[in-house]
Design a protein around this motif. Structure first.
Motif, mmCIF file in Angstrom:
data_model
loop_
_atom_site.group_PDB
_atom_site.id
_atom_site.type_symbol
_atom_site.label_atom_id
_atom_site.label_comp_id
_atom_site.label_asym_id
_atom_site.label_seq_id
_atom_site.Cartn_x
_atom_site.Cartn_y
_atom_site.Cartn_z
ATOM 1 N N GLU A 70 0.843 -1.157 -0.060
ATOM 2 C CA GLU A 70 -0.134 0.002 -0.021
ATOM 3 C C GLU A 70 0.799 1.078 -0.054
ATOM 4 O O GLU A 70 0.681 2.270 -0.724
ATOM 5 C CB GLU A 70 -1.074 -0.132 1.293
ATOM 6 C CG GLU A 70 -2.099 -1.116 1.102
ATOM 7 C CD GLU A 70 -3.180 -0.791 0.028
ATOM 8 O OE1 GLU A 70 -3.242 0.299 -0.242
ATOM 9 O OE2 GLU A 70 -3.367 -1.771 -0.481
ATOM 10 N N VAL A 71 1.816 1.178 0.874
ATOM 11 C CA VAL A 71 2.897 2.483 0.790
ATOM 12 C C VAL A 71 3.524 2.311 -0.543
ATOM 13 O O VAL A 71 3.531 3.728 -1.119
ATOM 14 C CB VAL A 71 4.030 2.130 1.755
ATOM 15 C CG1 VAL A 71 5.005 3.206 1.743
ATOM 16 C CG2 VAL A 71 3.409 2.275 3.207
ATOM 17 N N ARG A 72 4.065 1.590 -1.126
ATOM 18 C CA ARG A 72 4.692 1.569 -2.539
ATOM 19 C C ARG A 72 3.592 2.351 -3.530
ATOM 20 O O ARG A 72 3.984 2.822 -4.330
ATOM 21 C CB ARG A 72 5.002 0.368 -2.858
ATOM 22 C CG ARG A 72 6.656 -0.222 -2.422
ATOM 23 C CD ARG A 72 6.857 -1.645 -3.093
ATOM 24 N NE ARG A 72 7.773 -2.284 -2.126
ATOM 25 C CZ ARG A 72 7.292 -3.215 -1.363
ATOM 26 N NH1 ARG A 72 6.258 -3.371 -0.885
ATOM 27 N NH2 ARG A 72 8.251 -3.501 -0.466
ATOM 28 N N SER A 73 2.321 1.669 -3.540
ATOM 29 C CA SER A 73 1.308 2.032 -4.380
ATOM 30 C C SER A 73 1.124 3.554 -4.267
ATOM 31 O O SER A 73 0.852 4.231 -5.154
ATOM 32 C CB SER A 73 -0.008 1.146 -4.168
ATOM 33 O OG SER A 73 0.090 -0.046 -4.600
ATOM 34 N N PHE A 74 0.983 4.081 -3.014
ATOM 35 C CA PHE A 74 0.585 5.258 -2.610
ATOM 36 C C PHE A 74 1.769 6.355 -3.322
ATOM 37 O O PHE A 74 1.393 7.151 -4.099
ATOM 38 C CB PHE A 74 0.684 5.650 -1.277
ATOM 39 C CG PHE A 74 0.493 7.242 -0.796
ATOM 40 C CD1 PHE A 74 -0.779 7.479 -0.608
ATOM 41 C CD2 PHE A 74 1.866 7.775 -0.663
ATOM 42 C CE1 PHE A 74 -0.727 8.906 -0.098
ATOM 43 C CE2 PHE A 74 1.501 9.192 -0.270
ATOM 44 C CZ PHE A 74 0.304 9.864 -0.047
ATOM 45 N N ILE A 75 3.093 5.943 -3.458
ATOM 46 C CA ILE A 75 4.111 6.628 -3.602
ATOM 47 C C ILE A 75 4.238 6.627 -5.466
ATOM 48 O O ILE A 75 4.357 7.606 -6.012
ATOM 49 C CB ILE A 75 5.411 6.298 -3.245
ATOM 50 C CG1 ILE A 75 5.480 6.357 -1.681
ATOM 51 C CG2 ILE A 75 6.633 6.768 -3.910
ATOM 52 C CD1 ILE A 75 6.583 5.861 -0.924
ATOM 53 N N LEU A 76 4.091 5.387 -5.694
ATOM 54 C CA LEU A 76 4.050 5.174 -7.311
ATOM 55 C C LEU A 76 3.099 5.905 -7.932
ATOM 56 O O LEU A 76 3.165 6.406 -8.915
ATOM 57 C CB LEU A 76 4.094 3.835 -7.615
ATOM 58 C CG LEU A 76 5.570 3.110 -7.165
ATOM 59 C CD1 LEU A 76 5.360 1.674 -7.335
ATOM 60 C CD2 LEU A 76 6.754 3.820 -7.915
ATOM 61 N N GLU A 77 1.569 5.798 -7.342
ATOM 62 C CA GLU A 77 0.501 6.542 -8.061
ATOM 63 C C GLU A 77 0.799 8.174 -8.186
ATOM 64 O O GLU A 77 0.227 8.658 -9.194
ATOM 65 C CB GLU A 77 -0.567 6.265 -7.162
ATOM 66 C CG GLU A 77 -1.319 4.919 -7.231
ATOM 67 C CD GLU A 77 -2.349 4.673 -6.306
ATOM 68 O OE1 GLU A 77 -2.857 5.758 -5.627
ATOM 69 O OE2 GLU A 77 -2.744 3.360 -6.167
ATOM 70 N N ARG A 78 1.652 8.567 -7.337
ATOM 71 C CA ARG A 78 1.843 10.202 -7.104
ATOM 72 C C ARG A 78 3.059 10.488 -7.899
ATOM 73 O O ARG A 78 3.357 11.622 -8.473
ATOM 74 C CB ARG A 78 1.845 10.676 -5.780
ATOM 75 C CG ARG A 78 0.605 10.743 -5.312
ATOM 76 C CD ARG A 78 0.662 10.634 -3.660
ATOM 77 N NE ARG A 78 -0.947 10.607 -3.113
ATOM 78 C CZ ARG A 78 -1.603 9.868 -3.086
ATOM 79 N NH1 ARG A 78 -1.242 8.653 -3.624
ATOM 80 N NH2 ARG A 78 -2.630 9.959 -2.457
ATOM 81 N N ASN A 79 3.984 9.452 -8.365
ATOM 82 C CA ASN A 79 5.273 9.544 -9.192
ATOM 83 C C ASN A 79 5.494 8.540 -9.933
ATOM 84 O O ASN A 79 6.424 7.708 -9.948
ATOM 85 C CB ASN A 79 6.527 9.383 -8.023
ATOM 86 C CG ASN A 79 6.252 10.396 -7.044
ATOM 87 O OD1 ASN A 79 6.638 11.894 -7.175
ATOM 88 N ND2 ASN A 79 6.064 10.078 -5.566
ATOM 89 N N PRO A 80 4.711 8.491 -11.048
ATOM 90 C CA PRO A 80 4.794 7.308 -11.978
ATOM 91 C C PRO A 80 5.962 7.366 -12.728
ATOM 92 O O PRO A 80 6.565 6.216 -13.184
ATOM 93 C CB PRO A 80 3.528 7.553 -12.916
ATOM 94 C CG PRO A 80 3.021 8.913 -12.818
ATOM 95 C CD PRO A 80 3.634 9.399 -11.423
ATOM 96 N N ALA A 81 6.709 8.351 -12.768
ATOM 97 C CA ALA A 81 7.860 8.224 -13.752
ATOM 98 C C ALA A 81 9.078 7.535 -12.789
ATOM 99 O O ALA A 81 10.014 6.990 -13.356
ATOM 100 C CB ALA A 81 8.477 9.645 -13.766
ATOM 101 N N ILE A 82 8.716 7.335 -11.455
ATOM 102 C CA ILE A 82 9.833 6.567 -10.701
ATOM 103 C C ILE A 82 10.053 5.043 -11.355
ATOM 104 O O ILE A 82 11.164 4.684 -11.443
ATOM 105 C CB ILE A 82 9.477 6.572 -9.197
ATOM 106 C CG1 ILE A 82 9.690 7.753 -8.591
ATOM 107 C CG2 ILE A 82 10.279 5.407 -8.562
ATOM 108 C CD1 ILE A 82 9.225 8.061 -7.201
ATOM 109 N N GLY A 83 9.028 4.548 -11.579
ATOM 110 C CA GLY A 83 8.989 3.159 -12.157
ATOM 111 C C GLY A 83 9.216 2.264 -11.235
ATOM 112 O O GLY A 83 8.392 2.017 -10.205
#
Length: 82
Positions: free
Chosen positions: A8-21
């Protein structure tokens, strides 16, 4: 929500920063701006929801949010050890 709070933590971060990959466990989330000041309050609310406990801002240390490893150690492993 999944049963893995770190997912859930990873998803939260990646949803807001999709460029991170990919998000490595040791990536500095502050320096890379994966968690910024605008999302920080929402992130705290997410952690409270996932841990089932209120988080006192007075007890926070920026290093607790530096990486996925640090977040897991501070908010999830510590609770499991109690």
């Amino acid at each position: 929500m999944t049963t893995d709070p770190m997912q859930e933590v990873r998803s939260f971060i990646l949803e807001r920063n999709p460029a991170i990959g990919q998000l490595a466990p040791g990536t500095d989330l502050i320096d890379s701006r994966a968690i910024n000041s605008l999302a920080f309050v929402d992130f705290i609310f997410l952690l409270e929801e996932l841990t089932g406990e209120a988080i006192d801002p007075e007890d926070l240390d920026l290093d607790d949010f530096r990486s996925l490893d640090a977040i897991e150690a501070r908010f999830f492993k510590q609770k499991a050890a109690q």
